[in-house]
Design a protein around this motif. Structure first.
Motif, short mmCIF file in Angstrom:
data_model
loop_
_atom_site.label_atom_id
_atom_site.label_comp_id
_atom_site.label_asym_id
_atom_site.label_seq_id
_atom_site.Cartn_x
_atom_site.Cartn_y
_atom_site.Cartn_z
N ARG A 18 0.83 -1.20 0.00
CA ARG A 18 0.00 0.00 0.00
C ARG A 18 0.87 1.26 0.00
O ARG A 18 0.40 2.35 -0.24
N VAL A 19 2.13 1.02 0.32
CA VAL A 19 3.08 2.15 0.39
C VAL A 19 4.24 1.89 -0.57
O VAL A 19 4.77 0.79 -0.63
N GLY A 20 4.57 2.93 -1.33
CA GLY A 20 5.72 2.83 -2.24
C GLY A 20 6.71 3.94 -1.97
O GLY A 20 6.36 4.97 -1.37
N VAL A 21 7.93 3.72 -2.39
CA VAL A 21 8.97 4.76 -2.25
C VAL A 21 9.54 5.02 -3.64
O VAL A 21 9.87 4.09 -4.37
N ILE A 22 9.59 6.30 -4.03
CA ILE A 22 10.25 6.68 -5.28
C ILE A 22 11.41 7.60 -4.95
O ILE A 22 11.23 8.57 -4.19
N ALA A 51 18.38 7.69 -3.44
CA ALA A 51 17.83 6.36 -3.71
C ALA A 51 18.60 5.28 -2.96
O ALA A 51 18.07 4.19 -2.74
N ARG A 52 19.83 5.59 -2.57
CA ARG A 52 20.62 4.56 -1.86
C ARG A 52 20.05 4.31 -0.46
O ARG A 52 19.62 3.21 -0.16
N LEU A 108 10.67 2.32 -6.46
CA LEU A 108 10.98 2.70 -7.85
C LEU A 108 12.09 3.75 -7.83
O LEU A 108 12.04 4.71 -7.05
N ARG A 109 13.09 3.54 -8.66
CA ARG A 109 14.16 4.54 -8.79
C ARG A 109 14.10 5.16 -10.18
O ARG A 109 14.09 4.45 -11.19
#
Lengths: 388, 180, 284
Positions: free
Chosen positions: A288-292, A298-299, A318-319
């Motif tokens: 339900r949670v994403g990180v971009i 991003a590291r 997602l990078r």
């Protein structure tokens, strides 16, 4: 562009070795591997190590590196060089990038392939001159005046600084446009291992050539071919609004309209070719949670996602490797089943706003300024708050 | 393993962190080396960090260290509070006076007169860092000895390889003998 | 029967003629001298790149002169030309631009190019005003003149640009006016032939946006004044500032050999390439 014997010899000398390099240095080696013929720059922290290594190494591969009197001149010189057929580049940081903007616009308007490396530092103005930041994400997009499109890539390791230089030069030639490598002072100034590829694995895109000087700025093609100086075609290159043959016409509305729309469209229509992302999503589709994130941020962001998963939390990641044109389709797809996207970045939320434009879920920036990158813990904590 | 080398410019602080990082890469491990840049690295305090791991490294600028090598009093005072509990502190015993109040709990302390040995044995204070490198590596084994030797040979000025390697071996000897 | 064709038509982009310079403007004279100079040298325009900035005189090469042309941003033609020349040292690279470009916004590029002694020929058309934008004060405008941005008179002294370029280290420097067409033509040829940084300051007229403010309403008025003001450098040497007030010192101000920048850069690259070749045992 075919590599000449001097460049092949240089690559053979280094190919297959593993070096321990600054991101800046990796970028310089990557440029030489990519067939860079000419570098012009002006010293600035944290980008000087790009120029220093290029100055040392480029002549060995048959190229030339010069230091100009300022960044305006550096940008001008690489555009001049590009019209002789050279692969040319410069490297700078925020203040220098600001100074280059007018001539970056010139390169866009004249459809001149060239590469600008911006090792971002903390601003505005002199800010924290030696400290990293990611504050130029939107300046890279809209820094020069007028409607335009741009290509910008953001590496997150020394190896990627090396690898993406190849992409930058190839994209510049393919789309006949300046391409920006949006590094940050963090990635530029940490040392990591870099594998130098063998000559046999180095592939270059060739710059498209035009047959007729009448069509090097338009005509039938969305991306016209080039004719270089010294080929007897009396090529006319101008930053003013021009016809397909390069001659100025600054008064006819449709001439400007068609030129600018074409320059805009050539990158827009190549979006799927240009966009580069990396995803790491939880297979069960329960996130339900994403990180971009992107670049240095991003590291620790990836580390925090990993840590959260180790605690049983479903988090997608997602990078963005390409920053512009924006990966709108990929980001929208990524967001489809998510309620919330967290965006760690070393600014006050520049890309999180762009992400917000293309997703239906909530987007929360995880900003960090002050000259130090996020720690894994900081982002981990935000993730854990978000999932609870 | 996260190591911070700290001291004054001219003590070979940054090169020490570089050599350990490079050795780790030669061993096929992941490594990140980082240092203070710009005006802050001139005329005084100086630091070099290195992170070594078997997997991808996510923490770019760690705030706590497993190992602190302190070659000056100000370096010790500034950074020893950031040592992880149970971490290792390595000092030049002639240059640093420790203060228990500053130190985290249960740290392991090792003090050797590296600069003094460097001067007396090799006639060059500058190789104190090589003594420390050999000493630290034998104590904690972040990298293989062969990789360390290779990294030193490739990183020091040409013509000084032998002296630097001998200094490193002196450090190894001190550690094996349980000195410090 | 076809119309008689001027012998210099090969050197201009005929398809966009007639030119759009104002009546009485000095730019036409400079274009004339330049095309004659190129023809006289036997140069093929395919071996030339002309670089210009933004302003009336930048139109001399862009679009009128027929060669590869780089019409750049304001102030930066010398910097753009530097990139062209380094990659193609075999081409003759000429910069033609105004005093605003070369001595105003781009003054820094001028002195550094002269210092490096890069093999460029820079022909600066000095009309002492920002003409294209409507007559604003320039760094070359004499003190006391009323312009649109110094409506209460200009309080700044003007740059003596050619002298500045001599001091910065150029190989060849001269100053002429649009009255001295034949010596200007010859000087252009010498500048192009001289390996190194060559600079000619060409005092020119803008009757439209400058002349009418100082009582010189036509091109002819200007030429008469240039003729009166001109003083050969040989005569001017040793004269006091007071004596030289309101005079234009014309002639060759310097002509000397110095190591040239682009050749030196290429020498270093050749050396480094050879060194690597040797190191690798001559392998490709």
């Amino acid at each position: 562009m075919a590599l000449d014997d001097n460049k092949k010899r240089y690559i053979n000398h280094h190919g297959g070795k593993t070096y321990f390099l600054l991101g800046d240095e990796a970028c310089a080696y990557g440029a030489i591997y990519a067939g860079c013929d000419f570098f012009a720059g002006y010293p600035i922290t944290p980008a000087s190590e790009v120029a220093e290594l290029i100055a040392e190494e480029l002549p060995k591969a048959g190229g030339i590196c010069i230091q100009m009197e300022d960044e305006l001149a550096s940008m001008a010189a690489i555009v001049g060089a590009a019209w002789t057929g050279a692969r040319s580049m410069t490297a700078t940081s925020g203040p220098g990038f600001s100074l280059m903007q007018e001539n970056i616009g010139y390169a866009i308007m004249t459809e001149t392939p060239c590469v600008i490396v911006n090792v971002q530092r903390s601003g505005p103005s002199t800010g924290q001159a030696t400290k990293p930041a990611q504050g130029d994400m939107l300046q890279a997009r809209w820094g020069t005046h007028g409607d335009h499109n741009i290509i910008a890539l953001a590496p997150n390791s020394a190896q990627e600084c090396f690898d993406l230089m190849q992409d930058c030069f190839d994209l510049a030639d393919t789309y006949r446009t300046p391409v920006i490598l949006l590094m940050d002072g963090e990635i530029g100034h940490i040392r990591e291992s870099v594998v130098m590829p063998e000559l046999s694995s180095v592939r270059h895109t060739s710059r498209k050539r035009a047959e007729r000087a009448e069509e090097i700025f338009g005509g039938q093609e969305l991306i016209p071919g080039m004719i270089h100086y010294g080929e007897g075609s009396n090529v006319h290159v101008t930053g003013s609004t021009h016809l397909a043959n390069g001659m100025r016409d600054v008064t006819t509305p449709h001439v400007h309209d068609e030129l600018i729309r074409r320059i805009y469209k050539k990158i827009d229509s190549g979006r799927e070719d240009i966009v580069r992302i990396e995803t790491d999503t939880v297979a069960n589709g329960k996130s339900r949670v994403g990180v971009i994130s992107y670049g240095a941020s991003a590291r620790p962001a990836r580390g925090a996602v990993k840590a959260a998963r180790a605690e049983g939390k479903n988090i997608d990641f997602l990078r963005l490797i390409s920053i512009w044109p924006f990966a709108r389709k990929q980001v929208a797809e990524f967001s489809r089943d998510l309620d919330l996207i967290l965006v760690p970045e070393m600014n006050l939320g520049q890309m999180s706003r762009e992400i917000e434009r293309f997703v239906d879920c909530k987007v929360i920036a995880v900003p960090k300024i002050g000259g130090v990158p996020h720690t894994v813990d900081e982002i981990h904590q935000v993730i854990m708050e978000a999932v609870s | 393993m996260i190591v911070r080398f700290a001291g004054f410019g001219g003590q070979g602080i940054v090169v020490s962190s570089y050599i350990i990082g490079k050795s780790a890469v030669l061993d096929g491990k992941k490594a990140i080396q980082n240092q203070a840049y710009g005006s802050e690295s001139r005329g005084g305090e100086c630091r070099g960090d290195v992170v070594i791991a078997n997997e991808e490294i996510y923490e770019l600028e760690p705030t706590n260290y497993d190992v602190l090598v302190a070659m000056t009093q100000p370096a010790y005072e500034a950074f020893v509070p950031l040592l992880k509990p149970g971490g290792t502190l390595i000092l030049d015993s002639d240059l640093v006076v420790t203060d228990k109040k500053l130190e985290p709990k249960k740290i392991k302390k090792h003090a050797i007169p590296a600069t003094d040995i460097a001067f007396k044995k090799f006639g060059r204070k500058i190789v104190a860092n090589m003594i420390i490198l050999g000493y630290m590596n034998t104590l904690l084994s972040p990298v293989s000895e062969s990789a360390l030797e290779k990294a030193i040979s490739e990183s020091v000025p040409k013509g000084t390889e032998k002296m630097n390697l001998e200094a490193m071996r002196e450090g190894i000897r001190l550690a094996r003998e349980g000195k410090g | 029967m076809s119309e008689p064709r001027h012998r210099l038509m090969d050197f201009v982009r005929e398809e966009i003629m007639p030119h759009r310079f104002c009546s009485g403007c000095g730019c036409g004279t400079v274009l004339n001298a330049f095309t004659n100079a190129v023809e006289g040298l036997g140069l093929d325009s395919a071996e030339m790149v002309c670089v210009s900035g933004i302003g009336c005189s930048s139109w001399i090469p862009s679009p009128y002169f027929r060669a590869d042309t780089l019409h750049t941003t304001h102030g930066r033609p010398i910097a753009f030309a530097t990139g062209v020349k380094i990659l193609r040292p075999d081409l003759t690279v000429v910069v033609i631009a105004g005093d605003g470009d070369v001595a105003g916004i781009g003054g820094n590029h001028l002195i550094h190019a002269a210092r490096r002694n890069i093999d460029l020929s820079v022909f600066m058309v000095n009309n002492m005003i920002y003409g294209m934008t409507g007559g604003q004060v320039a760094p070359t405008t004499p003190a006391g003149v009323v312009t649109t941005t110094t409506p209460h008179s200009n309080v700044e002294p003007p740059f003596r640009v050619a002298d500045l370029v001599v001091a910065a280290g150029a190989s060849y420097v001269a100053r002429w006016t649009t009255y001295h067409v034949f010596p200007l033509l010859e000087s252009m040829q010498n500048a192009i032939k001289r390996k190194g940084f060559s600079f000619i300051e060409i005092m020119s007229q803008c009757p439209e946006n400058y002349g009418r403010r100082i009582g010189l309403r036509t091109g002819i008025d200007f030429l008469k004044q240039f003729k009166e003001q001109a003083l050969r450098v040989e005569k001017a040497n040793g004269m006091s500032e007071e004596e030289l007030k309101d005079r234009i010192v014309i002639g060759k101000l310097c002509d000397k050999e110095r190591p040239e920048y682009v050749s030196e850069l290429h020498r270093i690259t050749r050396e480094q390439v050879d060194k690597l070749k040797k190191e690798m045992g001559g392998a490709a």
